[in-house]
Design a protein around this motif. Structure first.
Motif, PDB file in Angstrom:
ATOM      1  N   VAL A 178       0.857  -1.187   0.000  1.00 29.40           N
ATOM      2  CA  VAL A 178       0.000   0.000   0.000  1.00 29.40           C
ATOM      3  C   VAL A 178       0.890   1.232   0.000  1.00 29.40           C
ATOM      4  O   VAL A 178       1.755   1.382   0.870  1.00 29.40           O
ATOM      5  N   ALA A 179       0.697   2.100  -0.979  1.00 29.09           N
ATOM      6  CA  ALA A 179       1.437   3.359  -1.057  1.00 29.09           C
ATOM      7  C   ALA A 179       0.535   4.487  -0.598  1.00 29.09           C
ATOM      8  O   ALA A 179      -0.577   4.656  -1.113  1.00 29.09           O
ATOM      9  N   THR A 180       0.997   5.267   0.385  1.00 33.64           N
ATOM     10  CA  THR A 180       0.182   6.357   0.915  1.00 33.64           C
ATOM     11  C   THR A 180       0.538   7.697   0.307  1.00 33.64           C
ATOM     12  O   THR A 180      -0.065   8.703   0.635  1.00 33.64           O
ATOM     13  N   GLY A 181       1.520   7.721  -0.590  1.00 35.55           N
ATOM     14  CA  GLY A 181       1.969   8.982  -1.171  1.00 35.55           C
ATOM     15  C   GLY A 181       3.327   9.373  -0.642  1.00 35.55           C
ATOM     16  O   GLY A 181       4.168   9.871  -1.378  1.00 35.55           O
ATOM     17  N   ARG A 182       3.568   9.122   0.650  1.00 38.32           N
ATOM     18  CA  ARG A 182       4.871   9.420   1.245  1.00 38.32           C
ATOM     19  C   ARG A 182       5.572   8.163   1.731  1.00 38.32           C
ATOM     20  O   ARG A 182       6.788   8.129   1.824  1.00 38.32           O
ATOM     21  N   ARG A 183       4.828   7.141   2.045  1.00 40.29           N
ATOM     22  CA  ARG A 183       5.418   5.921   2.555  1.00 40.29           C
ATOM     23  C   ARG A 183       4.793   4.699   1.888  1.00 40.29           C
ATOM     24  O   ARG A 183       3.691   4.766   1.358  1.00 40.29           O
ATOM     25  N   TRP A 184       5.536   3.576   1.957  1.00 38.75           N
ATOM     26  CA  TRP A 184       5.054   2.291   1.469  1.00 38.75           C
ATOM     27  C   TRP A 184       4.860   1.361   2.658  1.00 38.75           C
ATOM     28  O   TRP A 184       5.707   1.299   3.554  1.00 38.75           O
ATOM     29  N   TYR A 185       3.746   0.618   2.643  1.00 35.77           N
ATOM     30  CA  TYR A 185       3.451  -0.318   3.714  1.00 35.77           C
ATOM     31  C   TYR A 185       3.200  -1.702   3.125  1.00 35.77           C
ATOM     32  O   TYR A 185       2.650  -1.845   2.026  1.00 35.77           O
ATOM     33  N   ALA A 188       0.525  -7.872   5.931  1.00 36.98           N
ATOM     34  CA  ALA A 188       0.890  -9.286   5.942  1.00 36.98           C
ATOM     35  C   ALA A 188       0.375  -9.961   7.209  1.00 36.98           C
ATOM     36  O   ALA A 188       0.123  -9.305   8.228  1.00 36.98           O
ATOM     37  N   TRP A 189       0.236 -11.285   7.127  1.00 44.15           N
ATOM     38  CA  TRP A 189      -0.120 -12.085   8.288  1.00 44.15           C
ATOM     39  C   TRP A 189       1.165 -12.460   9.015  1.00 44.15           C
ATOM     40  O   TRP A 189       2.045 -13.121   8.457  1.00 44.15           O
ATOM     41  N   ASP A 190       1.296 -12.004  10.265  1.00 45.74           N
ATOM     42  CA  ASP A 190       2.477 -12.289  11.068  1.00 45.74           C
ATOM     43  C   ASP A 190       2.299 -13.670  11.688  1.00 45.74           C
ATOM     44  O   ASP A 190       1.443 -13.871  12.549  1.00 45.74           O
ATOM     45  N   THR A 191       3.107 -14.638  11.259  1.00 46.38           N
ATOM     46  CA  THR A 191       2.906 -16.022  11.697  1.00 46.38           C
ATOM     47  C   THR A 191       3.225 -16.218  13.172  1.00 46.38           C
ATOM     48  O   THR A 191       2.638 -17.088  13.820  1.00 46.38           O
ATOM     49  N   ASP A 192       4.144 -15.431  13.724  1.00 46.67           N
ATOM     50  CA  ASP A 192       4.489 -15.566  15.141  1.00 46.67           C
ATOM     51  C   ASP A 192       3.433 -14.940  16.042  1.00 46.67           C
ATOM     52  O   ASP A 192       3.156 -15.434  17.137  1.00 46.67           O
ATOM     53  N   ASP A 194       0.288 -14.336  15.041  1.00 45.51           N
ATOM     54  CA  ASP A 194      -1.014 -14.874  14.659  1.00 45.51           C
ATOM     55  C   ASP A 194      -2.043 -13.767  14.446  1.00 45.51           C
ATOM     56  O   ASP A 194      -3.171 -13.825  14.947  1.00 45.51           O
ATOM     57  N   ASP A 195      -1.640 -12.742  13.674  1.00 51.32           N
ATOM     58  CA  ASP A 195      -2.540 -11.615  13.427  1.00 51.32           C
ATOM     59  C   ASP A 195      -2.031 -10.839  12.220  1.00 51.32           C
ATOM     60  O   ASP A 195      -0.876 -10.973  11.802  1.00 51.32           O
ATOM     61  N   TRP A 196      -2.922 -10.000  11.666  1.00 51.45           N
ATOM     62  CA  TRP A 196      -2.531  -9.121  10.575  1.00 51.45           C
ATOM     63  C   TRP A 196      -1.694  -7.968  11.116  1.00 51.45           C
ATOM     64  O   TRP A 196      -1.939  -7.471  12.219  1.00 51.45           O
ATOM     65  N   ARG A 197      -0.721  -7.536  10.331  1.00 51.64           N
ATOM     66  CA  ARG A 197       0.133  -6.432  10.711  1.00 51.64           C
ATOM     67  C   ARG A 197       0.458  -5.588   9.471  1.00 51.64           C
ATOM     68  O   ARG A 197       0.371  -6.059   8.334  1.00 51.64           O
ATOM     69  N   THR A 198       0.806  -4.312   9.710  1.00 50.19           N
ATOM     70  CA  THR A 198       1.355  -3.474   8.642  1.00 50.19           C
ATOM     71  C   THR A 198       2.813  -3.186   8.986  1.00 50.19           C
ATOM     72  O   THR A 198       3.151  -2.982  10.159  1.00 50.19           O
ATOM     73  N   ALA A 229      -4.722   1.317  10.100  1.00 48.53           N
ATOM     74  CA  ALA A 229      -3.523   1.198  10.924  1.00 48.53           C
ATOM     75  C   ALA A 229      -2.704   2.479  10.914  1.00 48.53           C
ATOM     76  O   ALA A 229      -2.117   2.866  11.926  1.00 48.53           O
ATOM     77  N   VAL A 230      -2.670   3.154   9.772  1.00 48.37           N
ATOM     78  CA  VAL A 230      -1.858   4.370   9.650  1.00 48.37           C
ATOM     79  C   VAL A 230      -2.528   5.564  10.300  1.00 48.37           C
ATOM     80  O   VAL A 230      -1.870   6.403  10.929  1.00 48.37           O
ATOM     81  N   THR A 231      -3.857   5.663  10.186  1.00 47.64           N
ATOM     82  CA  THR A 231      -4.536   6.873  10.647  1.00 47.64           C
ATOM     83  C   THR A 231      -4.947   6.823  12.117  1.00 47.64           C
ATOM     84  O   THR A 231      -5.197   7.868  12.711  1.00 47.64           O
ATOM     85  N   VAL A 232      -5.032   5.654  12.704  1.00 53.05           N
ATOM     86  CA  VAL A 232      -5.532   5.550  14.079  1.00 53.05           C
ATOM     87  C   VAL A 232      -4.561   4.839  15.016  1.00 53.05           C
ATOM     88  O   VAL A 232      -4.184   5.363  16.067  1.00 53.05           O
ATOM     89  N   ALA A 233      -4.152   3.638  14.648  1.00 53.18           N
ATOM     90  CA  ALA A 233      -3.409   2.772  15.567  1.00 53.18           C
ATOM     91  C   ALA A 233      -2.144   3.404  16.160  1.00 53.18           C
ATOM     92  O   ALA A 233      -1.869   3.213  17.346  1.00 53.18           O
TER      93      ALA A 233
END
Length: 317
Positions: A178-185, A188-192, A194-198, A229-233
């Motif tokens: 995902v490109a936000t204009g200034r950064r790339w994210y 992916a599913w983090d196997t260790d 056990d959840d989605w992550r950016t 994830a970018v705007t809130v977390a």
């Protein structure tokens, strides 16, 4: 080639660029000709330098291969200008080395464009300046590797630097960039964990693409997940507000990097969600929107912040 044949050959080239493989009957049906005519037009494309491959049997057909020779670029005026403008915008992009690569690409574009289009493209290049955005840049090779792993559905490993500078080893199943204009994210599913992550791609180091197949289905909407994830977390505070403005109009006023905008249950209203370390910033941003705003949360804290800002603005006025 006669004009009608030329137009048909260009349409054939466009079809081959749209999809990986076409059967002869499929192409004949789309072009309104016979399969014999398709074979002749394929031969004409090969004569122009386009490597059209043909295979027999189940799953066979025609496809556009990767060639070594670059034939004349078939662009109309609008496409040539759009391509040039995109390259100029990429010159100050967030991918390391993009500036030099852009100059090389523009030089090649100038060589293969039809003569009638060269003056327009050169005029845009010579009269356009781009301002550097600065900030962190990502490794183009890493982007390519992550894109390939996402496409092939294989796991990747890398060292990742958190915001506080500490490093961790990650083993993930990539789902999308995902490109936000200034950064790339990377989503992916983090196997260790056990959840989605950016993951910010500029913080990825020692990337290894494995041959292990991904076992989890791809995320249904990497863009929406990354935006949340970018705007809130990452922030201390989350602000939700109703704005009397259609969602499409409000989205045009706020960056997707700073807020998410959804339709409200009441027609003509939207719900804006933004994260911030300081509520003052959100209050100022909401005050610039020329429409009624209702704070949903945090009501008490935002009332105090806006009252304080109102006093400052009054004194400035």
């Amino acid at each position: 080639m006669a004009d009608g044949t030329t137009e048909r050959v260009l349409r054939l080239l466009g079809l081959l660029q749209e999809r990986r493989t076409w059967t002869g009957p499929e192409l004949a049906d789309r072009l309104g000709v016979t399969t014999r005519c398709v074979r002749r037009d394929v031969t004409r494309l090969r004569g122009l330098g386009y490597p059209v491959e043909a295979s027999q049997g189940l799953g066979g057909g025609y496809r556009l291969g990767a060639g070594t020779a670059l034939p004349p670029l078939l662009l109309d005026a609008d496409e040539a200008i759009a391509t040039t403008a995109s390259l100029l915008l990429a010159a100050d992009g967030t991918v390391a080395g993009a500036g030099d690569a852009t100059l090389r690409t523009l030089a090649k574009l100038d060589q293969v464009l039809p003569p009638r289009l060269r003056p327009q493209v050169r005029a845009m290049v010579e009269t356009t300046a781009t301002l550097e955005r600065g900030g962190l840049q990502v490794d183009g090779a890493a982007l390519m590797a992550l894109a390939g792993a996402t496409r092939d559905r294989v796991r990747v490993r890398f060292a990742y630097a958190r915001a506080d500078g500490t490093a961790s080893e990650r083993d993930v199943e990539p789902s999308g960039l995902v490109a936000t204009g200034r950064r790339w994210y990377l989503v992916a599913w983090d196997t260790d964990r056990d959840d989605w992550r950016t993951f910010r791609v500029d913080r990825v180091r020692d990337l290894v693409v494995t041959t292990w197949r991904c076992t989890r289905p791809a995320h249904p909407d990497p863009g929406a997940y990354a935006q949340e994830a970018v705007t809130v977390a990452p922030y201390r505070h989350t602000v939700r507000a109703r704005v009397r403005m259609p969602a499409d109009e409000l989205r045009a006023l706020v960056s997707p990097q700073t807020a998410t905008v959804l339709d409200d249950a009441e027609p003509g209203w939207s719900v804006l969600t933004a994260g911030a370390d300081h509520l003052d910033w959100v209050a100022v941003r909401l005050a610039t929107i020329d429409a009624p705003v209702e704070i949903l949360e945090p009501v008490a804290a935002m009332r105090e912040v806006t009252a304080r800002l109102a006093g400052r603005l009054q004194r400035m006025a």
